[in-house]
Write a protein that holds these residues in place. Structure first.
Motif, PDB file in Angstrom:
ATOM      1  N   LYS A   1       0.828  -1.213   0.000  1.00 45.15           N
ATOM      2  CA  LYS A   1       0.000   0.000   0.000  1.00 45.15           C
ATOM      3  C   LYS A   1       0.863   1.264   0.000  1.00 45.15           C
ATOM      4  CE  LYS A   1      -2.846   0.422   3.357  1.00 45.15           C
ATOM      5  NZ  LYS A   1      -2.903  -0.511   4.483  1.00 45.15           N
ATOM      6  N   ASN A   2       1.965   1.204   0.741  1.00 44.88           N
ATOM      7  CA  ASN A   2       2.736   2.418   0.959  1.00 44.88           C
ATOM      8  C   ASN A   2       3.997   2.521   0.119  1.00 44.88           C
ATOM      9  OD1 ASN A   2       0.925   3.130   3.037  1.00 44.88           O
ATOM     10  ND2 ASN A   2       1.980   1.662   4.365  1.00 44.88           N
ATOM     11  N   GLU A   3       4.580   1.378  -0.181  1.00 45.49           N
ATOM     12  CA  GLU A   3       5.905   1.417  -0.790  1.00 45.49           C
ATOM     13  C   GLU A   3       6.013   0.555  -2.035  1.00 45.49           C
ATOM     14  OE1 GLU A   3       9.174   2.285   2.699  1.00 45.49           O
ATOM     15  OE2 GLU A   3       9.046   0.290   1.814  1.00 45.49           O
ATOM     16  N   ILE A   4       6.824   1.046  -2.964  1.00 41.90           N
ATOM     17  CA  ILE A   4       7.160   0.238  -4.136  1.00 41.90           C
ATOM     18  C   ILE A   4       8.685   0.142  -4.142  1.00 41.90           C
ATOM     19  CG2 ILE A   4       6.975   0.029  -6.635  1.00 41.90           C
ATOM     20  CD1 ILE A   4       4.802   2.282  -6.454  1.00 41.90           C
ATOM     21  N   VAL A   5       9.216  -1.061  -4.176  1.00 42.00           N
ATOM     22  CA  VAL A   5      10.672  -1.204  -4.255  1.00 42.00           C
ATOM     23  C   VAL A   5      11.022  -1.765  -5.625  1.00 42.00           C
ATOM     24  CG1 VAL A   5      12.741  -2.192  -3.219  1.00 42.00           C
ATOM     25  CG2 VAL A   5      10.788  -1.599  -1.774  1.00 42.00           C
ATOM     26  N   VAL A   6      11.850  -1.050  -6.346  1.00 40.73           N
ATOM     27  CA  VAL A   6      12.155  -1.421  -7.727  1.00 40.73           C
ATOM     28  C   VAL A   6      13.661  -1.518  -7.906  1.00 40.73           C
ATOM     29  CG1 VAL A   6      11.760  -0.820 -10.132  1.00 40.73           C
ATOM     30  CG2 VAL A   6      10.198   0.004  -8.407  1.00 40.73           C
ATOM     31  N   GLU A   7      14.074  -2.512  -8.669  1.00 38.83           N
ATOM     32  CA  GLU A   7      15.485  -2.633  -9.006  1.00 38.83           C
ATOM     33  C   GLU A   7      15.717  -1.903 -10.329  1.00 38.83           C
ATOM     34  OE1 GLU A   7      17.852  -6.384 -10.077  1.00 38.83           O
ATOM     35  OE2 GLU A   7      17.152  -6.653  -8.011  1.00 38.83           O
ATOM     36  N   ILE A   8      16.698  -1.034 -10.333  1.00 35.64           N
ATOM     37  CA  ILE A   8      16.960  -0.230 -11.537  1.00 35.64           C
ATOM     38  C   ILE A   8      18.225  -0.750 -12.209  1.00 35.64           C
ATOM     39  CG2 ILE A   8      17.424   2.106 -12.399  1.00 35.64           C
ATOM     40  CD1 ILE A   8      14.709   1.967 -11.094  1.00 35.64           C
TER      41      ILE A   8
END
Lengths: 549, 510
Positions: free
Chosen positions: A40-47
């Motif tokens: 709901k609060n966070e999106i963690v993405v590998e760049i």
């Protein structure tokens, strides 16, 4: 690869709408980033490392909203001259010669925004800046600074200030010893007599790049609205690319970009330079590479979806996209915009003939002969250690060493195969005997023309049970060689790993190809093996040459 | 099975023992009466039980066994008796007795104690020495068999509850002494014939069935008219272990077969490569993090030779300025010394680069593959190994395109048994466009990431081949497919070589 943590609310504001989990998951994958986690609060993405511009909420949001057709096309960034100067002294020339600088005004910092700012800086530090080896970033509250700022090199003991996260005044030498950040990055200044430093018109130290800012003039707070940004390092272009990524992200945060005049000893420059770059692209090239039949209009639309501008075979590249080196990079962006999922797979109708490598085939046939003799094939590592290769074998050899092994258990390249199989036997004492094993593997020796390391494939055969003896392995060797149309001759020899009088040197057509014998009880006890072992080790690379003749 | 067929399954031992079972139920009786050894008798009973011709009941009982000394005394006589023998003619001092017998000190002491209680000795002191002298009671005792001796010669084990008073007396006496008797729990077996067993035991059993067909029977024809014993073919047999390929190599062979079927040519080459082929020729900038010590294995003090001046100079220029490839390049100064450092190849893509550099115009289009070990500087744990297999492939074809790449890879994974394959954008320094290939694991319904692919950048192809044509390229892993196939959770098990596992593992069935 670096990950970036995005506040979902901030992100959805940037994109301009709420997005469902499923849509987010799909779009994040298909734009060319890896989704690590989503709630709901966070999106963690590998760049991926080619897209440092996406290492911030702002940069990522900009790319994704464009990709989702919300805000497409080239974004132009307005730059106003600030009238402020940075004077670069000639003393930095052989130390840390370049800096690029800018001011961004009108930012409203909150806790959340300060976190975002720190994240941008940290992620770029690790990736683009190669842990500050290639470049370093400094961001300062502009209200604490009086211009013109000077960039110069001084003796470390003469640079005195309170570094961030400290309370006492230290000189640069002390910082490198006492301060945690100083200890972490101190090696980057190793051997220098003078250290680079930014000093303002009040003679206040701003920072010692690439180590640390001053606590006094280099700490962003909630009261900060305007920031001074400097990038320092060894290549002006690299630093300009870096500065562009930062200032464009800050602009997306709500700031206004102001340029600064950089007074270098030889000439004046102004940064940042945010004019889009131009690159030619041909519709035919795009279609050839992707196997599509796109019209120019479609290509324009696809490019706009990736944040580019397009005008008559010219692509306008936004200033934060330093990864575009070649027309082919644009082709990739077009294909991402088109959607990999929409590309129809095709196997072209061209005739080529499959050919297995002759030696691989030979090796396979050897293995199959041995399987017919009820031997079990093992598969062991190429990396070993000196104990196993030499000491335990009562042998004095120097295997090829690794420069940066992580453990002493695996720090040399194996130079023969029998130790690998003894390793297997020593861990299988609880299992039922007979244990008759074989493995063909690559071994490494000094020699050879290209790398100075020669590689051979060697076959080791071990027979292990209470009645094993020389005869048994000799029978296997004879059967094997007979199966490939060759005949072995055995000479008496000495070998420290074997029982004297029960070891032979095997040659085929006059060429030495193998050792064969019963392993000495000393060797077996070195390995903790409580069962006699007979073995041979045969050089398949040499054997194959003989057959090829 | 009818009685007649059943009868034909009996071994000679079973035939011997079966009639006895009509009368006797205890194992020792059965053994004695059938006149076969203990091992043979138990084996025969086991066979009969497997055929459900007998049933066995087991009862826990206490039984008395002879101990080590008990067995010895059964042969040599009780020590008290032997002591009496020594002194039957004259009185002797303790020292003299010790001198003239093989009884040890303990045995002499115990014997004196026993004989004193039986009042068979007179003992007196003469100065400092003890003198022993036999009396009338003693002489009588010499002539008759004592209760203890009678007990000793019984047949052991004796059931503890069945002792007579005399036996109990002797047993209690022996209990006080070392190692003569011991009591243990035993399972006493009572063996009954089942109804079928009874029928069979009542019928006439001929031992005239043939157990084994021999060569001489075939030569002489004596097998004619004979019946062969029927075997219990359902009985478990001991395991045998054949020779076997390692399961990882079986999988590798299968992968190779797929590419051969698709018309690819195999490339091979060294595990040790110069950085030039592993990195520089693949347009990987010299400051790229993969070239750090923590990612790649370097060989100690080991530098190799660079290829021809022409190729090196093109690669150098491409890194620095893009050369004639149309690229900006990486815009830094390229260092040939860095390119000479030897590494353990981090990918088989080094082989692809070498292959491209040797290709001639008339060899196009060309398709190559390789399956080989690659290395990454990692600490081993359940999900990491420093060695892994890579499936490498290139298609060098002026008319190749990105859709062909997806076509080849989908076909490959279909043949590996995966129906659903997807590609998504990715980044590698040497390919553009680049993609990551995922397959859908049908059991866990999750996408598994299997490797990278793309079209080699012009900055890779042109310096090596002399001109820029599309080269489709991939470097795929299958170290994630194989463990799933074999249900291996810990990657280290792939190369653990546990012989039990290797012997038991199913073969690669694709």
């Amino acid at each position: 690869m670096p990950t970036v943590t995005l506040n979902r609310k901030v992100f959805e504001n940037l994109v301009g709408k709420k997005i469902s989990d499923n849509e987010l998951k799909d779009r994040i994958s298909m734009i060319g980033t890896d989704l690590e986690s989503l709630d709901k609060n966070e999106i963690v993405v590998e760049i991926f490392p080619n897209r440092p511009d996406m290492l911030s909420e702002q940069g990522f949001g900009r790319a994704l909203s464009s990709f989702m057709d919300i805000k497409t096309g080239l974004k132009r960034f307005e730059v106003k001259p600030s009238g402020d100067k940075v004077i670069i002294d000639k003393s930095v020339k052989n130390i840390r010669p370049y800096t690029t600088c800018a001011i961004v005004k009108g930012l409203k910092f909150t806790d959340e925004k300060i976190r975002e700012l720190i994240q941008i800086q940290e992620k770029l530090d690790v990736t683009f800046c190669r842990k500050r080896k290639k470049a370093a970033i400094g961001i300062y509250p502009f209200e604490k600074i009086k211009t013109p700022i000077r960039y110069l090199a001084l003796k470390p003991e003469d640079i005195k200030f309170i570094p961030l996260e400290s309370k006492e005044i230290m000189n640069a030498n002390q910082i490198l010893i006492k301060h945690p950040t100083g200890r972490k990055y101190g090696h980057l200044l190793e051997g220098l007599k003078l250290y680079p430093v930014f000093i303002d018109a009040n003679n206040e130290v701003l920072s010692v790049p690439p180590i640390i800012n001053s606590d006094n003039t280099g700490r962003i707070t909630e009261n900060t609205t305007d920031v001074f940004i400097e990038c320092s390092g060894f290549d002006f272009k690299v630093l300009n690319d870096l500065l562009n990524i930062i200032v464009t992200a800050l602009e997306e945060m709500g700031g206004k970009i102001y340029s600064m005049e950089l007074v270098y000893p030889e000439k004046k420059r102004t940064t940042p330079i945010l004019e889009p770059r131009k690159m030619k692209i041909k519709t035919s090239y795009v279609n050839k590479i992707l196997g599509l039949d796109l019209k120019e209009k479609e290509i324009k639309k696809l490019l706009e979806r990736m944040g580019f501008g397009y005008n008559k075979e010219n692509v306008l590249i936004p200033p934060y996209r330093s990864d575009i080196l070649h027309e082919i990079d644009l082709v990739e962006d077009i294909s991402i915009a088109y959607g990999y999922e929409n590309l129809k797979p095709e196997i072209p109708n061209i005739a080529t003939i499959g050919v297995e490598d002759g030696f691989s085939k030979f090796k396979n046939k050897i293995s199959n002969i041995l399987v017919g003799l009820k031997l079990l094939e093992t598969n062991t590592y190429h990396i070993s250690n000196k104990q196993d290769q030499a000491n335990k074998m009562e042998l004095n050899i120097k295997p090829i060493e690794l420069e940066n092994a992580l453990t002493i258990e695996y720090d040399v390249m194996r130079s023969w195969m029998v130790p690998s199989l003894l390793g297997v036997l020593s861990t299988n004492k609880h299992n039922e005997y007979s244990q008759n094993l074989f493995e063909s593997g690559i071994v490494f020796k000094k020699g050879g023309s290209e790398t100075g390391v020669e590689e051979f494939t060697r076959l080791a055969v071990v027979t292990t049970h209470k009645d094993t003896n020389f005869t048994e392995v000799k029978q296997i060797l004879d059967y094997l060689l007979n199966g490939v149309g060759l005949k072995a001759e055995i000479q008496d020899t000495e070998h420290p790993s074997f029982i004297p009088g029960r070891v032979g040197r095997v040659s085929v057509n006059g060429k030495n190809v193998a050792y064969i014998g019963e392993l000495s009880p000393k060797v077996l006890s070195n390995w903790g093996i409580e069962m006699p072992v007979s073995c041979f080790e045969l050089n398949l690379t040499e054997l194959y040459k003989l057959i090829e003749k | 099975m009818d009685i007649k067929k059943l009868a034909e399954t009996l071994t000679p031992l079973e035939i011997k023992i079966l009639p006895v079972l009509k009368k006797y139920t205890s194992f020792s009786d059965i053994k004695d009466k059938s006149g076969i050894g203990e091992v043979e008798a138990s084996r025969a009973l086991k066979f009969l039980k497997n055929k459900e011709l007998i049933s066995v009941e087991e009862i826990d009982k206490e039984a008395i066994f002879l101990g080590e000394n008990g067995k010895k005394y059964l042969k040599t006589g009780l020590p008290e008796k032997r002591l009496l023998e020594i002194i039957k003619d004259e009185s002797m001092s303790l020292e003299e007795i010790k001198f003239s017998t093989t009884l040890d000190k303990d045995e002499i002491n115990v014997s004196i104690g026993v004989l004193k209680r039986k009042a068979a000795l007179d003992i007196f002191k003469k100065g400092n020495t003890l003198i022993l002298k036999i009396n009338d009671n003693g002489r009588k005792l010499l002539k008759k068999e004592m209760l203890e001796e009678q007990f000793l010669s019984k047949k052991f084990p004796i059931e503890a509850t069945s002792l007579t008073d005399e036996e109990r007396f002797a047993y209690d006496e022996f209990k006080k002494r070392k190692g003569i008797v011991k009591k243990e729990n035993i399972k006493e077996k009572t063996i009954f014939l089942t109804p079928t067993g009874k029928k069979l035991a009542a019928s006439k059993l001929s031992s005239n069935v043939v157990d084994k067909l021999t060569s001489s029977m075939l030569k002489t024809g004596s097998w004619k008219g004979n019946r062969f014993r029927r075997f219990d073919i359902k009985t478990k047999v001991p395991q045998v272990f054949g020779g076997k390929r390692h399961f990882m190599n079986e999988a590798t062979e299968y992968v190779k077969k797929i590419w051969l079927e698709l018309g690819f040519k195999e490339m091979t080459g060294g595990i040790v490569q110069t950085s030039f082929w592993n990195f520089d020729a693949l347009f990987t900038a010299q400051d790229h993090p993969i070239r750090d010590l923590q990612d790649t294995f370097f060989l100690k003090n080991s530098k190799g030779k660079l290829p021809s001046k022409e190729v090196v100079s093109r690669v150098k220029k491409t890194h620095e300025t893009g050369w004639t490839t149309g690229s900006k390049g990486w815009e830094y100064k390229w260092d040939p010394e860095e390119a000479r450092r030897n590494v353990l190849r981090t990918h088989t893509t080094a082989l692809s680069a070498k292959t491209i550099s040797t290709l001639k115009q008339d060899e196009l289009p060309a398709k190559y593959f390789s399956v080989g070990k690659c290395f990454r500087n990692e600490t081993i744990d359940w999900s990491h190994l420093f060695e892994f297999n890579q499936v490498e492939g290139i298609v060098v074809d002026p008319d190749a395109n990105f859709r062909h790449l997806i076509g080849y890879l989908k076909e490959f994974y279909h043949k590996m048994g995966y129906k659903d394959v997807r590609v998504r954008p990715a980044y590698f320094p040497y390919t553009e466009p680049s993609a990551e290939v995922d397959v859908l694991d049908p059991i866990h319904n999750e996408w598994i990431e299997l490797g990278g692919c793309g079209i080699f950048r012009p900055e890779v192809v042109k310096p090596l081949l002399g001109k820029d044509i599309p080269v489709l390229a991939w470097g795929l892993g299958f170290a994630r497919i194989v463990p799933k196939y074999y249900d291996i959770k810990d990657l280290r098990d792939l190369y653990k070589n546990d012989i039990k596992m290797l012997r038991g593992v199913k073969t690669w069935l694709k």
